[in-house]
Enzyme design. Structure first.
Site, mmCIF file in Angstrom:
data_model
loop_
_atom_site.group_PDB
_atom_site.id
_atom_site.type_symbol
_atom_site.label_atom_id
_atom_site.label_comp_id
_atom_site.label_asym_id
_atom_site.label_seq_id
_atom_site.Cartn_x
_atom_site.Cartn_y
_atom_site.Cartn_z
ATOM 1 N N GLU A 138 -4.219 1.703 -15.120
ATOM 2 C CA GLU A 138 -3.826 3.010 -15.653
ATOM 3 C C GLU A 138 -4.639 3.311 -16.911
ATOM 4 O OE1 GLU A 138 0.418 3.293 -16.298
ATOM 5 O OE2 GLU A 138 0.884 2.646 -14.262
ATOM 6 N N LYS A 177 -5.904 -1.725 -9.384
ATOM 7 C CA LYS A 177 -5.717 -0.407 -10.013
ATOM 8 C C LYS A 177 -5.310 -0.608 -11.462
ATOM 9 C CE LYS A 177 -2.021 2.367 -9.142
ATOM 10 N NZ LYS A 177 -1.434 2.472 -10.493
ATOM 11 N N GLU A 194 -1.666 11.455 -11.037
ATOM 12 C CA GLU A 194 -0.199 11.501 -10.927
ATOM 13 C C GLU A 194 0.386 12.630 -11.763
ATOM 14 O OE1 GLU A 194 1.842 7.766 -11.204
ATOM 15 O OE2 GLU A 194 3.822 8.732 -11.200
ATOM 16 N N ASP A 235 -1.870 -3.513 -8.135
ATOM 17 C CA ASP A 235 -1.677 -2.826 -9.411
ATOM 18 C C ASP A 235 -1.648 -3.855 -10.537
ATOM 19 O OD1 ASP A 235 -1.348 -0.376 -10.563
ATOM 20 O OD2 ASP A 235 0.729 -0.099 -9.913
ATOM 21 N N ASP A 257 3.044 -1.616 -9.141
ATOM 22 C CA ASP A 257 4.004 -2.240 -10.060
ATOM 23 C C ASP A 257 5.331 -1.486 -10.026
ATOM 24 O OD1 ASP A 257 3.210 -0.009 -11.475
ATOM 25 O OD2 ASP A 257 2.726 -1.071 -13.339
ATOM 26 N N SER A 258 5.394 -0.408 -9.219
ATOM 27 C CA SER A 258 6.679 0.235 -8.918
ATOM 28 C C SER A 258 7.626 -0.781 -8.269
ATOM 29 C CB SER A 258 6.476 1.449 -8.005
ATOM 30 O OG SER A 258 5.635 1.109 -6.914
HETATM 31 O O1 KIV Z 1 3.084 1.545 -8.928
HETATM 32 C C1 KIV Z 1 2.906 2.467 -8.106
HETATM 33 O O2 KIV Z 1 3.560 2.535 -7.059
HETATM 34 C C2 KIV Z 1 1.919 3.482 -8.440
HETATM 35 C C3 KIV Z 1 1.895 4.708 -7.593
HETATM 36 C C4 KIV Z 1 2.964 5.607 -8.065
HETATM 37 C C5 KIV Z 1 0.565 5.370 -7.582
HETATM 38 O O3 KIV Z 1 1.184 3.337 -9.358
#
Ligand code: KIV
Length: 272
Positions: free
Chosen positions: A122, A120, A189, A90, A51-52
Site C-alpha cells: 500500500e 502487494k 481503492e 499482501d 491482509d483483509s
Molecule cells: O486486503 C485486501 O483484501 C485488499 C483488497 C481490498 C484489495 O487489499
C-alpha cells in the site's frame, strides 16, 4: 501426460498484456485451500491473499494486527490449491515500512516459503525505491493507491479518497511514480470514477478497481463480502453475488434443532 499439464499458469506479463483489453481482469481474495481451489476452477485471473484476512477470518477490527506469519500461512495454503490464477500476497502492516532490507526480506518470503508470484504493498511515492529494489530482485509488485486500509487511523475511517483536487493530483502522480518504479498493476481503492479513469488512461500498467468505478482495467472484491459471509458492514461498492451468511446461519440453526429433537441422524445416516 497429466490433465493438469494443459493448464496454463497466468503470469505477470499476461496481466500486463491485458492493459486496455476488452476482457477485463477479474480478481478476488482467498485465504484458504478450498476457496482458492473454487476460485481457480471458476477461472479467476488473480487471487489476492489479502491482509483483509485479519478482518474476515481472524476477526480483528482492522488489518493492522495481521502478522507476516499469518500471511505466510494463508499464502501457503492458497498457493497449494491454485493451478492457473496469479497468486499475489499482501504485505502486512510494518512488514515493509521500516526499511528497504526488511521489505525485501519479507517480500521474498512469500515467493520463497509460500507459492506467491507477486506481492502487494500500500502506498505511492515514498515506496518508489522499495518497489524498484523488489522488482530488481525478481519480486513483482502490485501497487495500491486511494483508500489504504493500513492507514485507517490517519483518515479516521474508511473514507472516499481523492475528492479534493490536490489529493487527486497526488494520487495521479503516485500512480505515475509507481509505474516508473516497475509495478505490474495498481489497485485503486474507493476513489471517484473520473479520477480512476484519469489514472487508468495515464499509466501503461493495468489498474484494478475496488470502489473505483468501471473505467479500471480490472476489478477486485473481498470474496467474503461478495458472498455475503462477512456482513458486519456492506460498503456501497460491494455487489452481493450470494447471501451465504444468511444460508449458513439457517443451516446451523436447523442442525441444532434436528439434533435437539432427535431428527438427526436418521436411519439412512446410520450403520446397521
Ligand atoms: O486486503 C485486501 O483484501 C485488499 C483488497 C481490498 C484489495 O487489499
Amino acid at each position: 501426460m497429466s490433465i493438469n499439464s494443459d493448464i496454463k499458469k497466468i503470469t505477470v506479463p499476461d496481466i500486463i498484456a491485458r492493459k486496455g483489453s476488452s476482457r477485463k481482469i477479474s480478481a478476488l481474495t482467498a485465504y484458504d485451500f478450498l476457496m482458492a481451489e473454487m476460485l481457480d476452477e471458476a477461472g479467476i485471473d488473480i487471487i489476492l491473499v489479502g491482509d483483509s484476512a485479519g478482518m474476515v477470518v481472524a476477526g480483528y477490527s482492522t488489518t493492522l494486527p495481521v502478522s507476516m506469519e499469518e500471511m505466510l500461512y494463508h499464502t501457503r495454503i492458497v498457493g497449494k490449491a491454485v493451478k492457473q490464477a496469479l497468486v499475489v500476497a499482501d504485505m502486512p502492516f510494518l512488514s515493509y515500512q521500516t526499511s528497504l532490507e526488511q521489505g525485501i526480506l519479507n517480500a521474498g518470503r512469500f515467493l520463497k516459503e509460500a507459492e506467491a508470484q507477486a506481492v502487494k504493498i500500500e502506498g505511492g511515492e515514498c515506496y518508489a525505491m522499495l518497489v524498484r529494489r523488489l522488482v530488481e530482485t525478481g519480486i513483482p509488485v502490485m501497487g495500491h493507491l486511494g483508500l489504504l486500509p493500513q492507514s485507517v487511523h490517519k483518515y479516521g475511517g474508511y473514507k472516499l479518497q481523492g475528492k479534493e483536487p490536490e489529493i487527486a493530483e497526488k494520487l495521479l502522480r503516485d500512480a505515475r511514480i509507481l509505474e516508473e518504479s516497475g509495478v505490474f498493476s495498481i489497485v485503486l481503492e474507493k476513489i471517484p470514477v473520473d479520477l480512476a479513469r484519469k489514472i487508468t488512461q495515464a499509466v501503461k500498467v493495468p489498474t484494478i478497481g475496488i470502489g473505483a468505478g468501471p473505467a479500471c482495467d480490472g476489478q477486485i472484491l473481498v470474496s467474503h463480502d461478495m458472498l455475503g459471509i462477512y456482513d458486519k458492514f456492506k460498503p456501497k461498492f460491494v455487489r452481493r453475488y450470494a447471501e451465504l451468511g444468511r444460508e449458513m446461519r439457517k443451516a446451523f440453526r436447523q442442525y441444532i434443532k434436528d439434533v435437539q429433537t432427535g431428527h438427526f441422524p436418521a436411519a439412512e445416516e446410520s450403520f446397521d
